[in-house]
Design an enzyme around this catalytic site. Structure first.
Site, PDB file in Angstrom:
ATOM      1  N   ASP A  42     -12.139  -0.635  -8.451  1.00  4.63           N
ATOM      2  CA  ASP A  42     -12.153   0.602  -9.328  1.00  4.63           C
ATOM      3  C   ASP A  42     -11.143   0.654 -10.406  1.00  4.63           C
ATOM      4  O   ASP A  42     -11.196   1.360 -11.251  1.00  4.63           O
ATOM      5  CB  ASP A  42     -12.114   1.790  -8.361  1.00  4.63           C
ATOM      6  CG  ASP A  42     -13.275   2.171  -7.765  1.00  4.63           C
ATOM      7  OD1 ASP A  42     -14.476   1.576  -7.917  1.00  4.63           O
ATOM      8  OD2 ASP A  42     -13.379   3.332  -7.150  1.00  4.63           O
ATOM      9  N   ARG A  66     -16.188   4.287   6.522  1.00  4.22           N
ATOM     10  CA  ARG A  66     -15.104   3.446   5.822  1.00  4.22           C
ATOM     11  C   ARG A  66     -14.054   3.170   6.603  1.00  4.22           C
ATOM     12  O   ARG A  66     -13.557   1.913   6.582  1.00  4.22           O
ATOM     13  CB  ARG A  66     -14.655   4.587   4.535  1.00  4.22           C
ATOM     14  CG  ARG A  66     -15.669   4.556   3.385  1.00  4.22           C
ATOM     15  CD  ARG A  66     -15.166   5.656   2.413  1.00  4.22           C
ATOM     16  NE  ARG A  66     -16.290   5.412   1.440  1.00  4.22           N
ATOM     17  CZ  ARG A  66     -15.961   4.976   0.191  1.00  4.22           C
ATOM     18  NH1 ARG A  66     -15.223   4.328  -0.114  1.00  4.22           N
ATOM     19  NH2 ARG A  66     -17.090   5.095  -0.549  1.00  4.22           N
ATOM     20  N   GLU A 109       0.843  -1.307  -0.083  1.00  5.59           N
ATOM     21  CA  GLU A 109      -0.011  -0.198   0.028  1.00  5.59           C
ATOM     22  C   GLU A 109       0.812   1.249  -0.037  1.00  5.59           C
ATOM     23  O   GLU A 109       1.781   1.308   0.845  1.00  5.59           O
ATOM     24  CB  GLU A 109      -1.001   0.003   1.292  1.00  5.59           C
ATOM     25  CG  GLU A 109      -1.631   1.289   1.547  1.00  5.59           C
ATOM     26  CD  GLU A 109      -2.388   1.959   0.524  1.00  5.59           C
ATOM     27  OE1 GLU A 109      -3.335   1.019  -0.040  1.00  5.59           O
ATOM     28  OE2 GLU A 109      -2.334   3.205   0.367  1.00  5.59           O
ATOM     29  N   GLN A 110       0.586   2.044  -0.801  1.00  7.92           N
ATOM     30  CA  GLN A 110       1.418   3.104  -1.117  1.00  7.92           C
ATOM     31  C   GLN A 110       1.245   4.160   0.177  1.00  7.92           C
ATOM     32  O   GLN A 110       2.339   5.179   0.529  1.00  7.92           O
ATOM     33  CB  GLN A 110       1.156   4.272  -2.156  1.00  7.92           C
ATOM     34  CG  GLN A 110      -0.483   4.807  -2.168  1.00  7.92           C
ATOM     35  CD  GLN A 110      -0.802   5.436  -3.435  1.00  7.92           C
ATOM     36  OE1 GLN A 110      -0.071   5.643  -4.249  1.00  7.92           O
ATOM     37  NE2 GLN A 110      -2.096   6.196  -3.310  1.00  7.92           N
ATOM     38  N   TYR A 132     -27.207   8.966   5.594  1.00  6.69           N
ATOM     39  CA  TYR A 132     -27.265   7.768   6.479  1.00  6.69           C
ATOM     40  C   TYR A 132     -26.324   7.768   7.513  1.00  6.69           C
ATOM     41  O   TYR A 132     -25.331   8.373   7.624  1.00  6.69           O
ATOM     42  CB  TYR A 132     -27.385   6.823   5.483  1.00  6.69           C
ATOM     43  CG  TYR A 132     -26.094   6.345   4.667  1.00  6.69           C
ATOM     44  CD1 TYR A 132     -24.815   5.783   5.237  1.00  6.69           C
ATOM     45  CD2 TYR A 132     -25.875   6.932   3.519  1.00  6.69           C
ATOM     46  CE1 TYR A 132     -23.829   5.271   4.669  1.00  6.69           C
ATOM     47  CE2 TYR A 132     -24.658   6.714   2.741  1.00  6.69           C
ATOM     48  CZ  TYR A 132     -23.541   6.041   3.368  1.00  6.69           C
ATOM     49  OH  TYR A 132     -22.483   5.848   2.632  1.00  6.69           O
TER      50      TYR A 132
HETATM   51  C1  FAD Z   1     -19.233   9.715  -3.163  1.00  5.91           C
HETATM   52  C2  FAD Z   1     -19.041   8.457  -3.360  1.00  5.91           C
HETATM   53  C3  FAD Z   1     -19.991   7.593  -2.673  1.00  5.91           C
HETATM   54  C4  FAD Z   1     -19.553   6.100  -2.660  1.00  5.91           C
HETATM   55  N1  FAD Z   1     -20.622   5.648  -1.969  1.00  5.91           N
HETATM   56  C5  FAD Z   1     -20.066   3.899  -2.012  1.00  5.91           C
HETATM   57  C6  FAD Z   1     -21.282   3.250  -1.312  1.00  5.91           C
HETATM   58  O1  FAD Z   1     -22.145   3.294  -0.462  1.00  5.91           O
HETATM   59  N2  FAD Z   1     -21.119   1.612  -1.438  1.00  5.91           N
HETATM   60  C7  FAD Z   1     -20.182   1.149  -2.223  1.00  5.91           C
HETATM   61  O2  FAD Z   1     -20.129  -0.017  -2.538  1.00  5.91           O
HETATM   62  N3  FAD Z   1     -19.454   1.977  -2.869  1.00  5.91           N
HETATM   63  C8  FAD Z   1     -19.526   3.420  -2.991  1.00  5.91           C
HETATM   64  N4  FAD Z   1     -18.445   4.280  -3.478  1.00  5.91           N
HETATM   65  C9  FAD Z   1     -17.385   3.686  -4.512  1.00  5.91           C
HETATM   66  C10 FAD Z   1     -16.349   3.124  -3.650  1.00  5.91           C
HETATM   67  O3  FAD Z   1     -15.985   3.947  -2.760  1.00  5.91           O
HETATM   68  C11 FAD Z   1     -15.214   2.546  -4.503  1.00  5.91           C
HETATM   69  O4  FAD Z   1     -15.728   1.576  -5.608  1.00  5.91           O
HETATM   70  C12 FAD Z   1     -14.415   1.643  -3.698  1.00  5.91           C
HETATM   71  O5  FAD Z   1     -13.458   2.193  -2.674  1.00  5.91           O
HETATM   72  C13 FAD Z   1     -13.239   0.812  -4.728  1.00  5.91           C
HETATM   73  O6  FAD Z   1     -12.323   0.119  -3.741  1.00  5.91           O
HETATM   74  P1  FAD Z   1     -10.938  -0.404  -4.588  1.00  5.91           P
HETATM   75  O7  FAD Z   1     -10.309  -0.997  -3.274  1.00  5.91           O
HETATM   76  O8  FAD Z   1     -11.021  -0.925  -5.839  1.00  5.91           O
HETATM   77  O9  FAD Z   1     -10.178   0.877  -4.437  1.00  5.91           O
HETATM   78  P2  FAD Z   1      -9.772   2.216  -3.467  1.00  5.91           P
HETATM   79  O10 FAD Z   1     -10.583   2.217  -2.128  1.00  5.91           O
HETATM   80  O11 FAD Z   1      -9.486   3.384  -4.001  1.00  5.91           O
HETATM   81  O12 FAD Z   1      -8.456   1.599  -2.998  1.00  5.91           O
HETATM   82  C14 FAD Z   1      -7.190   1.669  -3.900  1.00  5.91           C
HETATM   83  C15 FAD Z   1      -5.820   1.520  -2.637  1.00  5.91           C
HETATM   84  O13 FAD Z   1      -4.700   1.392  -3.571  1.00  5.91           O
HETATM   85  C16 FAD Z   1      -3.838   2.225  -3.285  1.00  5.91           C
HETATM   86  N5  FAD Z   1      -2.863   2.598  -4.369  1.00  5.91           N
HETATM   87  C17 FAD Z   1      -3.241   3.436  -5.317  1.00  5.91           C
HETATM   88  N6  FAD Z   1      -2.019   3.431  -6.079  1.00  5.91           N
HETATM   89  C18 FAD Z   1      -1.119   2.680  -5.541  1.00  5.91           C
HETATM   90  C19 FAD Z   1       0.126   2.347  -5.805  1.00  5.91           C
HETATM   91  N7  FAD Z   1       0.653   2.745  -6.898  1.00  5.91           N
HETATM   92  N8  FAD Z   1       1.089   1.627  -5.043  1.00  5.91           N
HETATM   93  C20 FAD Z   1       0.542   1.265  -3.986  1.00  5.91           C
HETATM   94  N9  FAD Z   1      -0.510   1.445  -3.395  1.00  5.91           N
HETATM   95  C21 FAD Z   1      -1.732   2.216  -4.304  1.00  5.91           C
HETATM   96  C22 FAD Z   1      -4.508   3.482  -2.559  1.00  5.91           C
HETATM   97  O14 FAD Z   1      -3.941   4.291  -1.532  1.00  5.91           O
HETATM   98  C23 FAD Z   1      -5.747   2.765  -1.937  1.00  5.91           C
HETATM   99  O15 FAD Z   1      -5.563   2.374  -0.462  1.00  5.91           O
HETATM  100  C24 FAD Z   1     -18.568   5.502  -3.819  1.00  5.91           C
HETATM  101  C25 FAD Z   1     -17.645   6.361  -4.419  1.00  5.91           C
HETATM  102  C26 FAD Z   1     -17.984   7.944  -4.190  1.00  5.91           C
HETATM  103  C27 FAD Z   1     -17.227   8.671  -5.072  1.00  5.91           C
END
Ligand code: FAD
Length: 396
Positions: free
Chosen positions: A292, A105, A31-32, A214
């Site tokens: 994402d 979160r 993790e970065q 909520y």
């Molecule tokens: C306003 C808003 C409301 C939302 N509400 C909801 C909800 O109610 N329910 C729901 O299910 N989803 C919701 N979402 C969507 C949800 O937040 C994302 O889909 C989710 O966080 C994606 O998870 P992830 O693990 O793919 O990515 P992330 O949570 O973005 O995690 C990525 C991780 O990778 C790390 N990283 C990035 N680049 C590097 C690198 N080069 N080297 C090492 N580490 C790195 C980052 O620091 C981070 O910790 C919402 C989004 C928004 C914008």
């Protein structure tokens, strides 16, 4: 050499690590950030998400920090008129097997990281920004900004919306601005009047925007999300602070309850919503993506994080079954997950149009608009496909 390296310790990366460790597959997460934490904001987990996390043994830990809301309500942006939208609580738990949860979160993140560390205490390395990844003869190798590197049989890019791994494998994603800005904030519940301190999720529907609020953290905090049509802000980030007066300006003319909520937000954050073209492939060789990083979605279905959770569980099952055959393992993973995540991305975009219903500005037309698009029967038709999906019993 680790079996699997995961880049990114967010919701998706941690769930994947836990799913792999539970199947006896060794994993390292890089993790970065210098601390393992999530931004101050809420997240909803529909029953399809809690089904996976409960299967990973997290029921008690989640129950200790979450809110199981009674229901969702709809309210009219200026009159405050309220409609019961759909039941949650015991009703949805019975219907779908596991409940719908509302969480801070940071709490979700802590539950996941504690569970990972319980299975492997040194699984998570911080301060490790990945800047490169390449295939090797027997696996793949990552490189970090601090000059170090690490080999593994597989590398998973769970590095979120600005994914470096996606960029390296497939090039830049060229996001397009939607014309919508999302505001976020957390409000200490004690600062709200009694009638707003309820264990329900509330969607305020307006012509140029909406508000969703909520309760989270056992009801100690109220999470606020506001989306408005605006053309003057293009930064896609969880940590950009806004100004409360600017947020209040975006909701001028809205009901007093909305303005009260805004007035109680200590620091509002703002995020420009972007869309990206769907990806044809997520994997190359022994490197793949999830969450994402490969299917970012607009927040109008509240499912982006849950899709990352489902991805992680299914990917772990595919790697477990076909570990020695990367082509099959990653093809099965993509086959199983692509259609579903594409549907979520599509439906979230459709919901955007519904959320910004211009007829809500017309006091004679809004009731019909709400009846047509939002009320319970329509909701069930729209949502069963989403919440009933069981990632834990998919045939890999
Ligand atoms: C306003 C808003 C409301 C939302 N509400 C909801 C909800 O109610 N329910 C729901 O299910 N989803 C919701 N979402 C969507 C949800 O937040 C994302 O889909 C989710 O966080 C994606 O998870 P992830 O693990 O793919 O990515 P992330 O949570 O973005 O995690 C990525 C991780 O990778 C790390 N990283 C990035 N680049 C590097 C690198 N080069 N080297 C090492 N580490 C790195 C980052 O620091 C981070 O910790 C919402 C989004 C928004 C914008």
């Amino acid at each position: 050499m680790a079996n699997v390296i995961i880049i990114g310790g967010g919701i998706g990366g941690l769930t994947t690590a836990l799913s792999l460790l539970a199947r006896g597959i060794d994993v390292d997460i890089y993790e970065q950030s210098d601390q393992l934490r999530e931004v101050g904001a809420g997240i909803q987990l529909g029953s399809n998400g809690t089904r996976v996390l409960y299967a990973l043994g997290l029921e008690q830990a989640l129950t200790d920090v979450a809110v199981i809301p009674d229901r969702r309500e709809l309210r009219h942006w200026s009159s405050g008129e309220t409609w019961n939208w759909f039941e949650l609580g015991a009703v949805s738990a019975l219907r779908y097997g596991t409940p719908h949860l509302m969480l801070h979160r940071g709490d979700l993140h802590r539950v996941l990281s504690d569970a990972v560390r319980k299975r492997k205490s040194v699984a998570i390395s911080l301060n490790k920004r990945c800047i490169g990844v390449e295939q090797t003869k027997s696996g793949a190798e990552v490189r970090f900004a601090d000059g170090t590197g690490a080999p593994a049989s597989y590398v998973i890019g769970a590095d979120g919306i600005h994914s470096e791994i996606r960029k390296i494998l497939f090039g830049p994603s060229n996001p397009e601005f939607t014309g919508v800005v999302a505001w976020r904030g957390l409000i200490p519940m004690q600062q709200l009047p009694e009638h707003l301190r309820r264990m329900v999720g509330t969607n305020w529907l307006g012509p140029r925007g909406f508000v969703l609020h909520y309760p989270v953290r056992r009801g100690e905090l109220m999470n606020f999300v506001g989306c408005v049509e605006r053309d003057d802000w293009r930064v896609e980030s969880w940590v950009t602070e806004g100004v409360r007066e600017e947020l209040a300006q975006d909701y001028r003319g809205w009901h007093d309850d909305v303005r009260r909520l805004i007035g109680a937000i200590p620091i509002p954050y703002k995020w420009a919503l972007m869309v990206r073209a769907p990806m044809e492939r997520w994997s190359k060789g022994r490197i793949t993506l999830l969450g994402d990083a490969c299917h970012p979605t607009l927040p109008f279905l509240g499912q982006g994080g849950v899709m990352a959770i489902e991805d992680g569980y299914v990917l772990a099952a595919c790697l477990h079954k076909y570990f020695e055959n990367p082509a099959i393992a990653l093809a099965r993973y993509e086959d199983i997950r692509k259609e579903r995540t594409a549907m979520v991305v599509r439906k979230a975009q459709e919901n955007r149009a519904m959320a910004f219903e211009p007829r809500l500005a017309d006091s004679n037309a809004y009731a019909e608009a709400i009846a047509r698009d939002w009320l319970e029967l329509r909701h069930k038709e729209r949502m069963d496909w989403l919440y009933a999906y069981d990632a834990t019993s998919v045939d890999v």
